[in-house]
Scaffold this active site. Structure first.
Site, short mmCIF file in Angstrom:
data_model
loop_
_atom_site.label_atom_id
_atom_site.label_comp_id
_atom_site.label_asym_id
_atom_site.label_seq_id
_atom_site.Cartn_x
_atom_site.Cartn_y
_atom_site.Cartn_z
N ASP A 1 46.78 38.83 40.88
CA ASP A 1 46.58 38.67 42.33
C ASP A 1 47.87 38.14 42.95
O ASP A 1 47.86 37.28 43.82
CB ASP A 1 45.41 37.72 42.61
CG ASP A 1 44.96 37.73 44.07
OD1 ASP A 1 45.28 38.71 44.78
OD2 ASP A 1 44.32 36.77 44.51
N ASP B 1 47.19 30.05 41.57
CA ASP B 1 45.98 30.87 41.64
C ASP B 1 45.89 31.85 40.47
O ASP B 1 45.96 33.07 40.65
CB ASP B 1 45.95 31.61 42.99
CG ASP B 1 44.55 32.08 43.35
OD1 ASP B 1 43.63 31.84 42.55
OD2 ASP B 1 44.39 32.71 44.41
#
Ligand SMILES: Nc1ncnc2c1ncn2[C@@H]1O[C@H](COP(=O)(O)OP(=O)(O)OP(=O)(O)O)[C@@H](O)[C@H]1O
Ligand SMILES: [Mg+2]
Length: 269
Positions: A195, A214
């Site tokens: 991502d 993340d």
């Protein structure tokens, strides 16, 4: 953050209450209830008793699956990422978990998937860090809560690459560091971020140093979609840096990273 409340548990309750007092609109109330449900509060108490979290402060971010809070331990600021048990979109999590050999034995209940996801983010951060990538250092993963190093200064998180103004001369340098991180992740940590974008990279001001964040969805190379994710990560970065007039061919970068993998395999023979 102020430290006038003596009882740590009381402190957490107070902060949770403050969240309610601060913003009374129904949406935020819903968020509050979704984040600080009974099991999550219990886990926060556990972490507080273990002296991992001394106090929990303001909200840094409300994402699709998790909330991030500024908190502190006895010495310093820390970041606390709480995956929401109730509103998490765990169907999309399942896809990432199921293809990952590290999670073969995870039961498929929603809670277990979220707990496995939290652990996975912690392990991914450790692997990334060991491969030389600048990431927040994970401290503890307990059920749906990940405690990690706070990437920021004086309680303010470092800006995302997205809102960060890079001088032209440093744009290329930062681009190269990021591509090198993608390469190290793949060839040294056996991971694909999955991502990667201008939102999941923080920038240390002045030093112009990128930090990857993340990594819950990051997968190992064995994952059936790891190749798609690698391509997409590279494309996102190349696309973003076009605004700095950096022209790079994502296919070329991809091939060069994959070729190193093949070389490594040959050396193993
Ligand atoms: N360790 C940290 N230190 C400081 N700030 C952080 C840290 N981790 C995350 N943040 C802040 O919180 C934001 C959201 O973090 P992250 O991307 O990990 O959560 P997320 O819920 O998965 O996000 P989203 O669903 O929006 O992609 C980041 O953009 C950053 O501003
Ligand atoms: Mg994010």
């Amino acid at each position: 953050m102020k430290k006038e409340v003596t009882s740590k548990i009381k402190r957490i309750d107070t902060e949770v209450d403050k969240l309610r007092i601060k913003r009374k609109d129904t949406d935020t109330l819903k968020v509050k209830e979704n984040v600080f449900d009974e099991p999550t509060l219990k886990t926060l108490y556990t972490l507080s008793n273990k002296k991992i979290i001394e106090a929990i402060g303001g909200s840094i971010s409300t994402g699709k699956e998790a909330n991030i809070f500024l908190a502190e331990d006895e010495e310093k600021d820390i970041a606390v990422k709480i995956y929401r048990i109730s509103s998490s979109n765990f169907n999309s999590m399942e896809e990432y978990i199921l293809g990952d050999p590290r999670f073969r034995n995870v039961r498929h209940s929603k809670r277990d998937i979220i707990f496995a996801w939290t652990k996975k983010e912690q392990r991914n951060l450790v692997r990334a860090k060991d491969a030389g990538i600048h990431v927040p250092e994970p401290i503890v993963a307990e059920r749906n809560i990940l405690v990690m190093e706070f990437m920021g200064e004086n309680g303010t998180p470092y800006p995302q690459l997205k809102g960060y103004r890079l001088g032209k001369e440093n744009a290329e340098k930062v681009f190269n560091i990021i591509i090198n991180y993608v390469d190290l992740l793949y060839n040294k940590a056996n991971l694909v971020h999955g991502d990667l974008s201008e939102y999941n990279i923080l920038m240390i001001p002045e030093k112009d140093e990128p930090v990857f964040i993340d990594m819950g969805q990051s997968v190992t190379r064995e994952h059936p979609r790891s190749i798609d994710f690698l391509r997409r990560d590279i494309e996102n970065i190349v696309r973003y840096f076009k605004k700095y007039k950096i022209i790079a061919d994502p296919q070329e970068i991809y091939t060069s990273i994959r070729n190193k993998e093949k070389k490594n395999e040959e050396n193993d023979l």
